[in-house]
Scaffold this active site. Structure first.
Site, short mmCIF file in Angstrom:
data_model
loop_
_atom_site.label_atom_id
_atom_site.label_comp_id
_atom_site.label_asym_id
_atom_site.label_seq_id
_atom_site.Cartn_x
_atom_site.Cartn_y
_atom_site.Cartn_z
N GLY A 9 97.98 52.78 8.44
CA GLY A 9 98.87 51.54 8.33
C GLY A 9 100.58 52.56 8.44
CB THR A 11 102.41 50.65 13.39
OG1 THR A 11 101.65 49.43 12.62
CG2 THR A 11 101.14 51.31 14.01
CB ALA A 12 105.01 48.21 9.85
CE1 TYR A 152 96.13 41.90 -0.56
CE2 TYR A 152 97.55 41.21 -2.34
CZ TYR A 152 97.55 42.78 -1.00
OH TYR A 152 98.53 43.09 -1.27
CB VAL A 185 107.08 46.05 -1.22
CG1 VAL A 185 108.18 46.89 -0.41
CG2 VAL A 185 106.21 46.14 -1.87
CD GLU A 188 105.87 44.71 11.03
OE1 GLU A 188 104.81 44.24 11.48
OE2 GLU A 188 106.37 44.96 11.35
CG PHE A 189 102.54 42.14 2.59
CD1 PHE A 189 100.81 42.39 2.39
CD2 PHE A 189 102.61 40.71 1.08
CE1 PHE A 189 100.66 41.89 1.38
CE2 PHE A 189 102.17 40.30 0.60
CZ PHE A 189 100.55 40.80 0.70
P1 NDP Z 1 103.02 45.40 6.55
O1 NDP Z 1 101.93 43.99 7.25
O2 NDP Z 1 104.36 46.03 6.42
O3 NDP Z 1 102.05 46.83 7.36
C1 NDP Z 1 100.81 47.40 6.95
C2 NDP Z 1 100.72 47.78 8.02
O4 NDP Z 1 98.44 47.83 7.96
C3 NDP Z 1 100.08 47.68 9.47
O5 NDP Z 1 100.57 48.97 9.58
C4 NDP Z 1 99.47 47.45 10.07
O6 NDP Z 1 99.47 48.33 11.24
C5 NDP Z 1 98.29 48.21 9.48
N1 NDP Z 1 96.48 47.53 8.93
C6 NDP Z 1 96.58 46.25 8.86
N2 NDP Z 1 95.56 45.94 9.37
C7 NDP Z 1 94.66 47.20 10.13
C8 NDP Z 1 93.65 47.28 10.20
N3 NDP Z 1 92.48 46.99 10.49
N4 NDP Z 1 93.37 48.78 11.27
C9 NDP Z 1 94.45 49.94 10.75
N5 NDP Z 1 95.09 49.21 10.67
C10 NDP Z 1 95.93 48.58 10.03
O7 NDP Z 1 102.65 45.45 5.10
P2 NDP Z 1 102.97 46.06 3.48
O8 NDP Z 1 103.33 48.29 4.03
O9 NDP Z 1 103.48 45.71 3.42
O10 NDP Z 1 101.88 47.43 3.40
C11 NDP Z 1 100.96 47.75 3.52
C12 NDP Z 1 99.84 48.20 2.02
O11 NDP Z 1 100.83 47.89 0.84
C13 NDP Z 1 98.85 46.85 2.10
O12 NDP Z 1 97.62 47.74 1.58
C14 NDP Z 1 99.71 45.98 0.97
O13 NDP Z 1 98.07 44.96 0.43
C15 NDP Z 1 99.74 46.62 0.21
N6 NDP Z 1 101.17 45.69 -0.73
C16 NDP Z 1 102.17 45.32 -0.06
C17 NDP Z 1 102.64 44.38 -0.78
C18 NDP Z 1 104.52 43.99 -0.37
O14 NDP Z 1 104.93 43.11 -0.93
N7 NDP Z 1 104.79 44.16 0.82
C19 NDP Z 1 102.67 44.83 -2.39
C20 NDP Z 1 101.74 45.41 -2.57
C21 NDP Z 1 100.69 46.33 -2.21
P3 NDP Z 1 98.15 47.94 12.72
O15 NDP Z 1 98.35 46.31 12.13
O16 NDP Z 1 99.11 48.31 13.49
O17 NDP Z 1 97.43 48.06 11.96
C1 8X3 Z 2 101.77 42.18 -2.57
C2 8X3 Z 2 102.23 41.72 -3.54
O1 8X3 Z 2 102.38 39.61 -5.45
O2 8X3 Z 2 102.27 39.40 -2.76
O3 8X3 Z 2 100.51 43.17 -2.21
O4 8X3 Z 2 100.36 39.59 -4.20
S1 8X3 Z 2 102.21 40.37 -4.05
#
Ligand code: NDP
Ligand code: 8X3
Length: 253
Positions: A9, A11-12, A152, A185, A188-189
């Site tokens: 992951g 890419t973002a 989730y 955080v 793009e989540f």
């Molecule tokens: P983003 O959406 O910004 O990034 C998610 C990354 O995961 C992208 O690079 C995407 O790449 C990759 N990804 C998703 N699905 C796949 C797949 N099937 N195969 C390969 N790569 C994949 O989100 P975050 O950076 O916020 O999320 C990163 C991690 O942090 C996740 O596990 C998320 O659950 C966790 N997290 C996030 C929080 C938040 O509030 N943002 C809080 C707590 C945890 P691509 O689409 O190019 O495949």
């Molecule tokens: C992402 C944080 O609180 O949106 O894992 O689930 S929350």
């Protein structure tokens, strides 16, 4: 070769920020994600800025056949010091009785099964070299459950459990294992969760200062840069304005 980190992951968001901080510390990088163009542009920028080497793998972690392509990496690239199991997503925010089954499958397949597929391959290499550090990106959603977060939250509880299991199973092999559990955080989540609805996604972060991806990358760097005898089993990292999933201090409310 320099030390090597494999980041899923990349890419973002958090994964991309991790790539940047590891590059800054002269790690060569294996970058994994589905969006090839973004992987190429990130690799080009980091190589130019920090002089590091990269390997790019366009892999959907839900597909174990694609994950097996990791085996095609040159032998010297399999000496991985750090694996960041970061690829993950949330889809939808619906009560259990009206949840979308495709969303559920996507979250379970990515956040649990994808993490397992990658870990099986890379931990095998780490066991052979008798060293390595696996960082699992969990969530506050893996420590608590909130309304409509059902599946989730369940996937992130699974990550929490798998992190503990890996720590035990990999103990005899000298491999460190750490879970990082972030609160909100801004990445793009939420846009992914709400399927491209940017306005709804933006509202999630209105009225308080969320964490940013670099905050988590810096935490991960702290964890991996501890001395050999120190393993941080887990860290919960929250915005100052968020005590837990149900107590968020918004100035607009
Ligand atoms: P983003 O959406 O910004 O990034 C998610 C990354 O995961 C992208 O690079 C995407 O790449 C990759 N990804 C998703 N699905 C796949 C797949 N099937 N195969 C390969 N790569 C994949 O989100 P975050 O950076 O916020 O999320 C990163 C991690 O942090 C996740 O596990 C998320 O659950 C966790 N997290 C996030 C929080 C938040 O509030 N943002 C809080 C707590 C945890 P691509 O689409 O190019 O495949
Ligand atoms: C992402 C944080 O609180 O949106 O894992 O689930 S929350």
């Amino acid at each position: 070769m320099s030390k090597i980190a494999l980041i899923t992951g990349a890419t973002a968001g958090i994964g991309e920020a991790c790539a940047r901080i590891f590059a800054k510390h002269h790690y060569d990088l294996i970058l994994v994600g589905r969006r090839t163009k973004r992987l190429k542009s990130l690799a080009k920028n980091l190589s130019a800025e920090f002089g590091i080497k990269t390997q790019l793998l366009t892999i959907d972690v839900r597909n174990n056949e694609e994950v097996q392509n990791l085996e095609s990496l040159p032998k010297e690239w399999k000496k991985i010091k750090v694996l960041v199991n970061n690829a993950g997503l949330s889809q939808g925010l619906d009560p259990i009785q009206s949840g979308n089954i495709d969303d559920w499958d996507n979250m379970i397949d990515t956040n649990i099964k994808g993490l397992l597929y990658v870990t099986k391959v890379v931990s095998g290499w780490m066991v052979s070299q008798k060293s390595g550090h696996i960082i699992n990106i969990g969530s506050i959603a893996g420590k608590e459950t909130y309304a409509n977060g059902n599946v989730y939250c369940a996937t992130k509880h699974a990550v929490d459990s798998l992190n503990k299991a890996m720590r035990i199973d990999l103990l005899p092999h000298g491999i460190k294992v750490t879970a990082i559990h972030p609160g909100a955080v801004e990445t793009e989540f939420s846009e992914v969760r709400f399927k491209g609805d940017k306005d709804r996604a933006k509202k999630v972060y209105d009225g308080f200062v969320p964490l940013n991806a670099a905050d988590i990358a810096e935490t991960i760097w702290f964890v991996v840069s501890r001395p050999a005898h120190v393993n941080i089993n887990e860290m919960v990292v929250m915005p100052t304005a968020q005590a837990n999933t149900s107590h968020l201090l918004k100035t607009t409310e």
